[in-house]
Write a protein that holds these residues in place. Structure first.
Motif, short mmCIF file in Angstrom:
data_model
loop_
_atom_site.label_atom_id
_atom_site.label_comp_id
_atom_site.label_asym_id
_atom_site.label_seq_id
_atom_site.Cartn_x
_atom_site.Cartn_y
_atom_site.Cartn_z
N LEU A 184 -7.93 25.08 71.38
CA LEU A 184 -9.12 24.30 71.73
C LEU A 184 -9.04 22.89 71.15
O LEU A 184 -9.54 21.93 71.75
CB LEU A 184 -10.38 25.01 71.24
CG LEU A 184 -10.73 26.33 71.95
CD1 LEU A 184 -11.99 26.94 71.38
CD2 LEU A 184 -10.88 26.10 73.46
N LYS B 61 -6.83 21.07 73.44
CA LYS B 61 -7.58 20.77 74.67
C LYS B 61 -8.35 19.47 74.53
O LYS B 61 -8.32 18.61 75.44
CB LYS B 61 -8.55 21.92 74.98
CG LYS B 61 -9.50 21.62 76.13
CD LYS B 61 -10.56 22.69 76.27
CE LYS B 61 -11.56 22.31 77.36
NZ LYS B 61 -12.66 23.31 77.47
N SER B 62 -9.02 19.30 73.41
CA SER B 62 -9.80 18.09 73.19
C SER B 62 -8.92 16.86 73.04
O SER B 62 -9.18 15.81 73.64
CB SER B 62 -10.69 18.26 71.95
OG SER B 62 -11.36 17.07 71.63
N ILE C 48 -7.41 18.01 78.26
CA ILE C 48 -7.08 19.06 79.23
C ILE C 48 -8.35 19.78 79.67
O ILE C 48 -9.16 20.17 78.84
CB ILE C 48 -6.09 20.07 78.61
CG1 ILE C 48 -4.75 19.40 78.31
CG2 ILE C 48 -5.88 21.27 79.52
CD1 ILE C 48 -3.80 20.26 77.52
N ARG C 49 -8.51 19.95 80.97
CA ARG C 49 -9.68 20.66 81.49
C ARG C 49 -9.35 22.13 81.75
O ARG C 49 -10.15 23.01 81.47
CB ARG C 49 -10.19 20.00 82.78
CG ARG C 49 -10.77 18.62 82.57
CD ARG C 49 -11.69 18.24 83.72
NE ARG C 49 -10.98 18.17 84.98
CZ ARG C 49 -10.42 17.08 85.48
NH1 ARG C 49 -10.48 15.95 84.79
NH2 ARG C 49 -9.81 17.08 86.64
N ILE D 254 -7.73 24.64 80.40
CA ILE D 254 -7.07 25.18 79.21
C ILE D 254 -6.72 26.65 79.38
O ILE D 254 -5.88 27.19 78.62
CB ILE D 254 -7.98 24.99 77.97
CG1 ILE D 254 -7.19 25.18 76.67
CG2 ILE D 254 -9.19 25.92 78.04
CD1 ILE D 254 -6.08 24.20 76.47
N THR E 14 -3.09 18.81 83.44
CA THR E 14 -2.41 20.10 83.35
C THR E 14 -1.21 20.15 84.30
O THR E 14 -0.14 20.65 83.94
CB THR E 14 -3.39 21.24 83.69
OG1 THR E 14 -4.43 21.28 82.71
CG2 THR E 14 -2.69 22.59 83.71
#
Length: 291
Positions: free
Chosen positions: A205, A208-209, A213-214, A216, A276
Motif C-alpha cells: 500500500l 501504491k501511494s 498506482i490505481r 494495486i 500499471t
C-alpha cells in the motif's frame, strides 16, 4: 478451420495492443514535456511574486485517520497538523489558511458551526486554503514536522537509499537490520524500515501511494533466490515482514515488487491504469531479456 481464425483474432488483438501502447507512450512523453515546461514557468513566476496561492483539495475520509488533519482554534483558521500516512498528506500542509470548507466561507461562522460542517461532510471533504508560496522549499526537516512524525508514527517509512559505512548494500533482502530492500522493475530500489507488526500489505500500500498506482490488486511482493532464476516465492499480504526475513538467509534472496495477477485482456489494464500497464510492459521486457 477454427484454429486459424482464433490465431488471427489473437494477432489482431496483439497488434491493437502494440498500437495503443505506442500511442500512449508517445502521448505520455509529449505530455510530460509540456507539464515540465509549464511547471518551470510557474516556478519562475512564483519565485518572483510574493502572493498567497489559493488551492482547493478534495480529501476522502479514512476509517481510522478520518480526514487526516487538524485545524487551529484561532482566527484565522489554519491547518495545525497533518497526519503522516493519512488522506490529507501531500494535499494540506501546516500553516495553510483555511478559507472555505465545501465552498462555505469560514470568515463569518463560529467554531461550533465549522465543526458541524466537518462532521456532516460524509465520505469526502473539499478544503480551500491560502498557501504562502514565497521562498524556496527547504529540504531540511523542521522541528514542527519532526514533532508531528513522532506523534503520528507510521508502520512503514519510505526511503530512497540506505548507506552503511559509506557503501550501499549489495543484492540482498536487507539494507541493514530492520530495513527491507524492495526492487522495482525499472531498476530502482526502495527501502522500508519495518516494525514487529509490519505486514506485506503495509509495504504494498505504501508503494501504491508513492508510485501512483490505481490497480494495486494486480501487484504482489515476491522473493527470488539470487542464484536460481526459476525459484520465486509469492508472499501473502498478511505475512509479517519480520517473520519472512527470519525464515531465510538475507544474502540469498531479493524482494521484488511485481505484477503477479492479470485479467485475460491486457487492454483492461491499459484503460483502467496506464501506470500499471507501463510497469507490466517493463517487467515483461525484463523477463524476456533474462531468459
Amino acid at each position: 478451420m477454427e484454429e486459424p481464425e482464433d490465431n488471427m483474432v489473437q494477432v489482431r488483438k496483439s497488434h491493437k495492443v502494440e498500437q495503443m501502447v505506442s500511442k500512449w507512450l508517445r502521448l505520455t512523453r509529449d505530455s510530460s514535456q509540456r507539464n515540465r515546461a509549464a511547471a518551470d514557468e510557474v516556478s519562475a513566476n512564483t519565485n518572483q511574486l510574493d502572493v498567497p496561492l489559493t488551492v482547493t483539495v478534495k480529501i476522502n475520509k479514512d476509517p481510522l485517520l478520518d480526514y487526516g488533519f487538524l485545524l487551529s482554534k484561532d482566527t484565522p483558521t489554519c491547518v495545525k497538523s497533518v497526519s503522516a500516512g493519512g488522506p490529507g498528506e501531500g494535499k494540506l500542509f501546516p500553516g495553510d489558511q483555511v478559507i472555505k470548507i465545501n465552498n462555505i466561507p469560514l470568515e463569518s461562522i463560529s467554531q461550533e458551526h465549522m465543526d458541524n460542517i466537518i462532521r456532516e461532510c460524509g465520505n469526502s471533504i473539499a478544503v480551500t486554503v491560502l498557501r504562502n508560496t514565497s521562498g524556496p522549499k527547504s529540504s531540511f526537516i523542521t522541528e514542527e514536522k519532526r514533532a508531528r512524525l513522532k506523534s503520528n508514527p507510521v508502520k512503514v517509512r519510505f526511503a530512497e537509499e540506505v548507506i552503511v559505512n559509506g557503501h550501499t548494500q549489495g543484492n540482498s533482502l536487507l539494507f541493514m537490520p530492520n530495513v527491507l530492500k524492495v526492487y522495482l522493475e525499472n531498476g530502482q530500489t526502495k527501502a522500508f524500515r519495518y516494525e514487529k507488526n509490519t505486514t506485506v500489505k503495509d509495504i504494498i500500500l505504501t508503494l501504491k501511494s508513492k508510485l501512483s498506482i490505481r490497480c494495486i490488486e494486480y501487484f504482489a511482493l515476491v522473493l527470488k533466490e539470487r542464484f536460481s532464476a526459476n525459484k520465486v516465492y509469492l508472499l501473502h499480504e498478511d505475512e509479517i515482514i519480520e517473520q519472512v526475513v527470519q525464515k531465510r538467509e538475507a544474502r540469498d534472496y531479493k524482494c521484488i515488487f511485481r505484477v503477479c495477477f492479470l485479467p485475460r485482456d491486457p487492454l483492461v489494464v491499459l484503460q483502467a491504469d496506464p501506470v500499471t500497464f507501463n510497469y507490466l510492459y517493463v517487467q515483461s521486457c525484463n523477463d524476456v531479456l533474462q531468459e
